[in-house]
Write a protein that holds these residues in place. Structure first.
Motif, mmCIF file in Angstrom:
data_model
loop_
_atom_site.group_PDB
_atom_site.id
_atom_site.type_symbol
_atom_site.label_atom_id
_atom_site.label_comp_id
_atom_site.label_asym_id
_atom_site.label_seq_id
_atom_site.Cartn_x
_atom_site.Cartn_y
_atom_site.Cartn_z
ATOM 1 N N ARG A 76 72.620 26.124 47.906
ATOM 2 C CA ARG A 76 71.940 25.363 47.439
ATOM 3 C C ARG A 76 71.955 24.421 46.121
ATOM 4 N N LEU A 80 73.944 18.638 47.699
ATOM 5 C CA LEU A 80 73.554 18.055 49.087
ATOM 6 C C LEU A 80 72.649 16.603 48.904
ATOM 7 N N PRO A 82 69.533 14.556 51.492
ATOM 8 C CA PRO A 82 68.425 14.830 51.630
ATOM 9 C C PRO A 82 68.350 15.547 52.664
ATOM 10 N N HIS A 84 71.004 17.426 54.268
ATOM 11 C CA HIS A 84 71.407 18.197 54.240
ATOM 12 C C HIS A 84 71.021 18.772 53.249
ATOM 13 N N ARG A 85 70.029 18.547 52.452
ATOM 14 C CA ARG A 85 69.107 19.670 51.700
ATOM 15 C C ARG A 85 68.439 20.322 53.107
ATOM 16 N N ASP A 86 67.659 19.320 53.778
ATOM 17 C CA ASP A 86 66.380 20.039 54.486
ATOM 18 C C ASP A 86 67.395 20.941 55.536
ATOM 19 N N LEU A 88 69.390 22.604 55.495
ATOM 20 C CA LEU A 88 69.078 24.140 54.895
ATOM 21 C C LEU A 88 68.055 24.770 54.598
ATOM 22 N N HIS A 89 67.583 23.813 54.043
ATOM 23 C CA HIS A 89 65.944 24.862 54.145
ATOM 24 C C HIS A 89 65.670 25.560 55.077
#
Length: 154
Positions: A76, A80, A82, A84-86, A88-89
């Motif tokens: 985190r 990242l 958006p 990649h962040r989604d 990862l979440h």
């Protein structure tokens, strides 16, 4: 993706190292950071057989999920986008759900409830986690009936 099956360009791995303070799942941390540097492709054919034995660094899925969650949370802090962040979440929420599942079937109900509560923080898993969290207190009475005789969780 298994790092054992990865073919990497030297330019994608320049100056990247495995995290020294991570004993398990360090390869996941490394390969995810490689993926952030460029494009990736995969072959769907099975190229590696993973051998499980008494000398593995972990013996249960729950033992492996804790370091995976730690590594996912370490990611985190990476820059990242958006998408990649989604992703990862979603993956982190799934790992918390999996840990809760294994804790429940091992009889660690408080640990299961805590993991379901953590999974509920992640979009895409909130409803499932909250449902499991709500019914966790009543399920111990039904646990023996829910699991077929001799069956182990996956």
């Amino acid at each position: 993706a298994w790092i054992q099956t990865s073919l990497l360009r030297a330019s994608a791995t320049a100056n990247l190292r495995f995290p020294e303070d991570v004993r398990l799942a360090e390869d996941l941390h490394y390969i995810m950071r490689v993926y952030l540097r460029g494009q990736a492709a995969y072959i769907s054919d099975a190229l590696v057989a993973v051998r499980r034995h008494d000398q593995n660094s972990y013996r249960t899925h729950a033992e492996m999920l804790r370091p995976v969650i730690r590594v996912l949370e370490m990611l985190r802090s990476e820059p990242l986008g958006p998408l990649h962040r989604d992703a990862l979440h979603l993956r982190t929420g799934r790992a918390w759900l999996d840990l809760a599942h294994f804790n429940f079937w091992d009889g660690s109900l408080l640990a299961a409830a805590a993991a379901y509560a953590r999974a509920a923080r992640f979009p895409g898993h909130r409803g499932n986690a909250l449902l499991h969290l709500a019914v966790t207190p009543v399920l111990p009475a039904l646990r023996k009936r829910l699991r077929p005789r001799g069956a182990r969780p996956l």
